[in-house]
Write a protein that holds these residues in place. Structure first.
Motif, short mmCIF file in Angstrom:
data_model
loop_
_atom_site.label_atom_id
_atom_site.label_comp_id
_atom_site.label_asym_id
_atom_site.label_seq_id
_atom_site.Cartn_x
_atom_site.Cartn_y
_atom_site.Cartn_z
N LEU A 1 0.83 -1.21 0.00
CA LEU A 1 0.00 0.00 0.00
C LEU A 1 0.86 1.26 0.00
CD1 LEU A 1 -2.96 -0.84 2.42
CD2 LEU A 1 -2.84 -1.10 -0.05
N LYS A 2 2.00 1.21 0.66
CA LYS A 2 2.95 2.33 0.63
C LYS A 2 3.40 2.60 -0.80
CE LYS A 2 7.72 3.34 2.09
NZ LYS A 2 7.57 4.76 2.48
N GLU A 3 3.74 1.54 -1.53
CA GLU A 3 4.18 1.69 -2.92
C GLU A 3 3.06 2.25 -3.78
OE1 GLU A 3 5.37 -2.27 -3.77
OE2 GLU A 3 7.14 -2.19 -2.46
N GLU A 4 1.82 1.80 -3.56
CA GLU A 4 0.69 2.32 -4.33
C GLU A 4 0.44 3.80 -4.01
OE1 GLU A 4 -2.85 0.01 -4.07
OE2 GLU A 4 -1.88 -1.85 -4.70
N TYR A 5 0.52 4.14 -2.74
CA TYR A 5 0.30 5.53 -2.30
C TYR A 5 1.34 6.46 -2.94
CZ TYR A 5 0.16 9.51 0.94
OH TYR A 5 0.09 10.76 1.48
N GLU A 6 2.60 6.07 -2.88
CA GLU A 6 3.68 6.89 -3.45
C GLU A 6 3.58 6.94 -4.97
OE1 GLU A 6 7.13 5.05 -1.80
OE2 GLU A 6 6.94 6.09 0.15
N ARG A 7 3.18 5.85 -5.59
CA ARG A 7 3.01 5.83 -7.05
C ARG A 7 1.90 6.79 -7.48
NH1 ARG A 7 0.24 0.69 -8.57
NH2 ARG A 7 -1.50 1.97 -7.86
N ASP A 8 0.76 6.74 -6.75
CA ASP A 8 -0.35 7.63 -7.09
C ASP A 8 0.07 9.09 -7.00
OD1 ASP A 8 -1.99 5.50 -7.54
OD2 ASP A 8 -3.26 5.78 -5.79
N HIS A 9 0.78 9.45 -5.94
CA HIS A 9 1.19 10.85 -5.77
C HIS A 9 2.22 11.26 -6.82
CE1 HIS A 9 -0.74 12.44 -2.04
NE2 HIS A 9 -1.12 11.18 -2.00
N ALA A 10 3.08 10.33 -7.22
CA ALA A 10 4.04 10.63 -8.28
C ALA A 10 3.34 10.90 -9.61
CB ALA A 10 5.04 9.49 -8.42
N ARG A 11 2.17 10.32 -9.77
CA ARG A 11 1.38 10.52 -10.99
C ARG A 11 0.42 11.70 -10.89
NH1 ARG A 11 -0.40 4.18 -12.07
NH2 ARG A 11 1.64 3.42 -12.75
N GLY A 12 0.43 12.38 -9.75
CA GLY A 12 -0.46 13.51 -9.57
C GLY A 12 -1.84 13.15 -9.09
N VAL A 13 -2.03 11.90 -8.65
CA VAL A 13 -3.33 11.46 -8.13
C VAL A 13 -3.35 11.73 -6.62
CG1 VAL A 13 -4.91 9.52 -7.82
CG2 VAL A 13 -3.48 9.67 -9.89
N ASN A 14 -4.32 12.50 -6.18
CA ASN A 14 -4.36 12.93 -4.78
C ASN A 14 -5.03 11.86 -3.90
OD1 ASN A 14 -3.97 14.61 -2.57
ND2 ASN A 14 -5.92 15.66 -2.86
N THR A 15 -4.42 10.71 -3.82
CA THR A 15 -4.94 9.62 -3.00
C THR A 15 -4.70 9.92 -1.52
OG1 THR A 15 -4.45 8.02 -4.75
CG2 THR A 15 -4.78 7.13 -2.54
#
Length: 304
Positions: free
Chosen positions: A243-257
């Motif tokens: 989940l940490k990897e998904e959270y950081e990936r989303d933010h790197a893509r500009g997705v405000n998760t």
């Protein structure tokens, strides 16, 4: 007992470092044991990560398990090399005439699409129909569970107002069900999805049984009453860092998760999350393999 996998599969080295008992095909061939034959339809974009996560738990039981990987011929992977797929994966046409003791259909990041708009939906429908006569029991995970509910039982998914993302408590509703033998009455499991399914529709379906549910995350575990289809809407196979990897990936893509719920200590993303669902992950996979596959499959049944 070990899982039987190709000697060159990258997951083999990772699992051996974790003290998971793996056996390559050459060594397994010398044993007078008929291993369970498990087919994994891997729909996840990062296929090697998903392979390792699933094999970690399939290899943690007293049963010898032989693994085959399946990919969609109607979809071109953009995140896994063609060489890896050609080396370790088969297409449906290559396994159509075989039988398997068990099968796993993983999740896929396509839940924002209607089922009919997924480019491999027709092929997946054909595979799911095929499992009824060629697989003893199929475990469906996350979007794979939603796809199975829709295809086999006519129960559609529904969008959520925000992403269901974090570690949630779940209540066991049917403690005598073999799938949750050894489970605590309340257990933790990860979720990462934008859609959900209706508990009432499942409870009212004559062929389904709701096994575990979360007050915050909703439906989690359910099964067909004949044991042919097991569905988990979350991800007990996830590691502590997924989940940490998904959270950081989303933010790197500009997705405000939002920060995953009940995940980071003190809700601080700079602190290392702890793996608090591992024992129930092991129980789920071992219960499925034992009670729904090994105890039900005939000795002479099994694909090569």
């Amino acid at each position: 007992m070990p899982i039987k996998i190709p000697r060159e599969l990258p997951a083999k080295e990772i699992l051996e470092e974790e003290n998971i008992f793996v056996m390559d095909e050459q060594r397994a061939a010398s044993q007078e044991i008929r291993p369970l034959s498990i087919l994994i339809l891997n729909l996840m974009p990062e296929k090697q990560k998903a392979e390792t996560q699933l094999l970690r738990y399939l290899g943690n039981t007293p049963l010898q398990v032989r693994i085959s990987f399946l990919r969609m011929a109607s979809h071109e992977s953009k995140t896994t090399s063609k060489n890896h797929l050609d080396t370790f994966y088969k297409t449906f046409e290559e396994v159509r005439d075989k039988t398997f003791d068990g099968m796993i259909i993983t999740g896929s990041p396509v839940e924002h699409l209607d089922f009919a708009d997924v480019d491999y939906w027709e092929e997946l429908q054909e595979i799911m129909d095929w499992t009824n006569d060629h697989v003893t029991s199929t475990l469906h995970i996350c979007w794979g569970a939603q796809a199975a509910l829709y295809h086999h039982y006519g129960i559609d998914k529904h969008p959520l107002s925000k992403k269901c993302f974090g570690i949630f408590e779940h209540d066991v509703l049917t403690p005598k069900e073999r799938l949750v033998r050894g489970f605590d009455e309340v257990f933790l499991a990860p979720h990462s999805r934008y859609t959900t399914v209706s508990a009432e529709e499942i409870k009212n379906h004559p062929d389904l049984q709701l096994v575990a549910e979360s007050e915050k995350a909703g439906v989690f575990l359910l099964a067909s009453k004949d044991g042919k289809h097991i569905m988990a809407t979350g991800h007990l196979e996830y590691t502590a860092s997924t989940l940490k990897e998904e959270y950081e990936r989303d933010h790197a893509r500009g997705v405000n998760t939002e920060i995953p719920e009940n995940y980071y200590p003190d809700n601080d993303p700079d602190r290392r999350p702890k793996h608090r669902w591992k024992s129930h992950s092991s129980l789920l996979f071992s219960n499925w393999l034992n009670y729904y596959v090994y105890q039900e499959t005939p000795y002479v049944w099994g694909g090569e």
